[in-house]
Design a protein around this motif. Structure first.
Motif, PDB file in Angstrom:
ATOM      1  N   PRO A  57       0.870  -1.257   0.141  1.00 25.08           N
ATOM      2  CA  PRO A  57      -0.142  -0.049  -0.140  1.00 25.08           C
ATOM      3  C   PRO A  57       0.842   1.123  -0.143  1.00 25.08           C
ATOM      4  O   PRO A  57       0.331   2.504   0.003  1.00 25.08           O
ATOM      5  CB  PRO A  57      -0.763  -0.024   1.290  1.00 25.08           C
ATOM      6  CG  PRO A  57       0.147  -0.919   2.198  1.00 25.08           C
ATOM      7  CD  PRO A  57       0.798  -1.782   1.315  1.00 25.08           C
ATOM      8  N   ASP A  81      -5.310   2.118   0.403  1.00 24.17           N
ATOM      9  CA  ASP A  81      -3.861   1.866   0.686  1.00 24.17           C
ATOM     10  C   ASP A  81      -3.487   2.583   1.907  1.00 24.17           C
ATOM     11  O   ASP A  81      -2.758   1.948   2.598  1.00 24.17           O
ATOM     12  CB  ASP A  81      -3.142   2.234  -0.474  1.00 24.17           C
ATOM     13  CG  ASP A  81      -3.083   0.932  -1.571  1.00 24.17           C
ATOM     14  OD1 ASP A  81      -3.750   0.110  -1.321  1.00 24.17           O
ATOM     15  OD2 ASP A  81      -2.457   1.252  -2.393  1.00 24.17           O
ATOM     16  N   GLY A  84      -4.651   0.595   4.455  1.00 18.03           N
ATOM     17  CA  GLY A  84      -3.646  -0.725   4.525  1.00 18.03           C
ATOM     18  C   GLY A  84      -2.236  -0.450   4.924  1.00 18.03           C
ATOM     19  O   GLY A  84      -1.723  -1.333   5.798  1.00 18.03           O
ATOM     20  N   MET A  88      -1.001  -2.734   7.928  1.00 15.31           N
ATOM     21  CA  MET A  88       0.361  -3.512   7.802  1.00 15.31           C
ATOM     22  C   MET A  88       1.220  -3.120   9.036  1.00 15.31           C
ATOM     23  O   MET A  88       2.140  -4.024   9.200  1.00 15.31           O
ATOM     24  CB  MET A  88       0.913  -3.062   6.443  1.00 15.31           C
ATOM     25  CG  MET A  88       2.048  -3.500   6.160  1.00 15.31           C
ATOM     26  SD  MET A  88       2.357  -3.127   4.507  1.00 15.31           S
ATOM     27  CE  MET A  88       3.518  -1.742   4.663  1.00 15.31           C
TER      28      MET A  88
ATOM     29  N   TRP B  37      -6.842  -7.043   3.336  1.00 17.88           N
ATOM     30  CA  TRP B  37      -5.966  -7.140   2.228  1.00 17.88           C
ATOM     31  C   TRP B  37      -4.468  -7.151   2.721  1.00 17.88           C
ATOM     32  O   TRP B  37      -3.616  -7.650   1.892  1.00 17.88           O
ATOM     33  CB  TRP B  37      -6.383  -5.850   1.444  1.00 17.88           C
ATOM     34  CG  TRP B  37      -5.852  -6.081  -0.177  1.00 17.88           C
ATOM     35  CD1 TRP B  37      -4.892  -5.800  -0.790  1.00 17.88           C
ATOM     36  CD2 TRP B  37      -6.741  -6.782  -1.087  1.00 17.88           C
ATOM     37  NE1 TRP B  37      -5.062  -6.130  -1.976  1.00 17.88           N
ATOM     38  CE2 TRP B  37      -5.879  -6.908  -2.276  1.00 17.88           C
ATOM     39  CE3 TRP B  37      -7.946  -7.429  -1.177  1.00 17.88           C
ATOM     40  CZ2 TRP B  37      -6.413  -7.334  -3.371  1.00 17.88           C
ATOM     41  CZ3 TRP B  37      -8.610  -8.161  -2.169  1.00 17.88           C
ATOM     42  CH2 TRP B  37      -7.547  -8.200  -3.280  1.00 17.88           C
ATOM     43  N   TYR B  38      -4.132  -5.993   3.583  1.00 19.86           N
ATOM     44  CA  TYR B  38      -2.847  -5.715   3.757  1.00 19.86           C
ATOM     45  C   TYR B  38      -2.377  -6.120   5.182  1.00 19.86           C
ATOM     46  O   TYR B  38      -1.021  -5.958   5.554  1.00 19.86           O
ATOM     47  CB  TYR B  38      -2.467  -4.047   3.754  1.00 19.86           C
ATOM     48  CG  TYR B  38      -2.646  -3.864   2.452  1.00 19.86           C
ATOM     49  CD1 TYR B  38      -1.773  -4.232   1.196  1.00 19.86           C
ATOM     50  CD2 TYR B  38      -3.860  -2.670   2.079  1.00 19.86           C
ATOM     51  CE1 TYR B  38      -1.763  -3.503  -0.184  1.00 19.86           C
ATOM     52  CE2 TYR B  38      -4.000  -2.487   0.667  1.00 19.86           C
ATOM     53  CZ  TYR B  38      -2.768  -2.623  -0.362  1.00 19.86           C
ATOM     54  OH  TYR B  38      -2.935  -2.450  -1.769  1.00 19.86           O
ATOM     55  N   ARG B  41       0.818  -8.100   4.942  1.00 23.29           N
ATOM     56  CA  ARG B  41       1.765  -7.621   3.787  1.00 23.29           C
ATOM     57  C   ARG B  41       3.335  -7.955   4.340  1.00 23.29           C
ATOM     58  O   ARG B  41       4.045  -8.296   2.921  1.00 23.29           O
ATOM     59  CB  ARG B  41       1.342  -6.450   3.085  1.00 23.29           C
ATOM     60  CG  ARG B  41       2.228  -5.932   2.005  1.00 23.29           C
ATOM     61  CD  ARG B  41       1.715  -7.133   0.807  1.00 23.29           C
ATOM     62  NE  ARG B  41       2.509  -6.683  -0.397  1.00 23.29           N
ATOM     63  CZ  ARG B  41       3.664  -7.321  -0.739  1.00 23.29           C
ATOM     64  NH1 ARG B  41       4.179  -8.009   0.297  1.00 23.29           N
ATOM     65  NH2 ARG B  41       4.370  -6.980  -1.930  1.00 23.29           N
ATOM     66  N   TRP B  46       3.575 -14.189   2.809  1.00 23.49           N
ATOM     67  CA  TRP B  46       2.741 -13.370   1.884  1.00 23.49           C
ATOM     68  C   TRP B  46       2.775 -13.816   0.493  1.00 23.49           C
ATOM     69  O   TRP B  46       4.032 -14.026  -0.029  1.00 23.49           O
ATOM     70  CB  TRP B  46       3.098 -11.747   2.002  1.00 23.49           C
ATOM     71  CG  TRP B  46       2.077 -10.829   1.003  1.00 23.49           C
ATOM     72  CD1 TRP B  46       0.724 -10.555   1.544  1.00 23.49           C
ATOM     73  CD2 TRP B  46       2.254 -10.616  -0.232  1.00 23.49           C
ATOM     74  NE1 TRP B  46       0.311  -9.916   0.420  1.00 23.49           N
ATOM     75  CE2 TRP B  46       1.024  -9.854  -0.773  1.00 23.49           C
ATOM     76  CE3 TRP B  46       3.097 -10.935  -1.238  1.00 23.49           C
ATOM     77  CZ2 TRP B  46       0.828  -9.481  -1.877  1.00 23.49           C
ATOM     78  CZ3 TRP B  46       3.278 -10.583  -2.535  1.00 23.49           C
ATOM     79  CH2 TRP B  46       1.913  -9.853  -2.850  1.00 23.49           C
TER      80      TRP B  46
END
Lengths: 138, 71
Positions: A57, A81, A84, A88, B37-38, B41, B46
């Motif tokens: 992202p 993102d 995100g 993350m 989604w992330y 990551r 992943w």
């Protein structure tokens, strides 16, 4: 992974040469790997270069989505993102953006893995199957 | 994907800029999508989702219909 770790650590993506040094491989091999990641839609390179533009992202260039996290400040490519990046990097942080219509600042605050500010809407202009036609716009 | 203050702001922006009216949904859904989604990551395990896996994530969040169809 070396690319993402460096991006988070430094706040900007490494060049292919830096990744080559870190992994002990030839620069040409690192450049080829960057191109393969680009072709596979895992990162986006600035056109006609091997410079990373987006490693979703994260964005290497300033955008309308500034993200504050416990591991530093970053740019996201879009609101998905931006949020995100917060997820993350641990689920604590704020995405700062502006309503594209009126310019009013919006701060999307996430604490303990929960979005606190829930007013407002996300809008996606481009249907899913066309996202990669123009990923810079999407 | 952009964040707007309300549905009326989305409508006006689309009218004034000529952008297509796409899919609008609550920011809470955008957060759940971002998280799904992330979140992993940076994990060494992943890997990029297949189109079918991505479609399943959209469906879990109620993001269905032709707009979300990855074809």
């Amino acid at each position: 992974m070396a690319l993402y770790e460096r991006f988070v650590e430094d706040g900007e993506p490494p060049g292919a040469g830096e990744v080559a040094d870190a992994l002990g491989i030839a620069a040409a091999d690192a450049e080829a790997a960057f191109r393969r990641l680009h072709e596979a839609h895992i990162i986006v390179l600035t056109p006609a270069t091997t410079q990373v533009w987006m490693a979703a992202p994260l964005s290497a260039v300033p955008t309308d989505f500034r993200v504050e996290t416990t591991r530093g400040e970053f740019w996201g490519n879009c609101v998905w993102d931006g949020l995100g990046v917060v997820s993350m990097l641990g689920g604590e942080g704020t995405v700062r953006t502006r309503c594209p219509d009126c310019g009013e600042p919006m701060a999307l605050r996430v604490e303990g893995g929960q979005l606190l500010e829930t007013d407002g809407l996300a809008h996606f202009a481009v249907p899913a199957k066309r996202w990669w036609d123009n990923i810079g716009f999407t | 994907m952009l964040a707007f203050r309300s549905e009326a702001h989305v409508d006006r922006w689309c009218d004034e800029t000529g952008h297509e009216r796409g899919a609008a949904f609550p920011l809470a859904t955008a957060w759940r999508l971002a998280e799904r989604w992330y979140r992993d990551r940076l994990s060494p395990e992943w890997r990029r989702r297949t189109p079918a896996e991505a479609q399943a994530v959209f469906a879990e969040l109620g993001l269905t219909g032709e707009f979300w169809n990855l074809g």
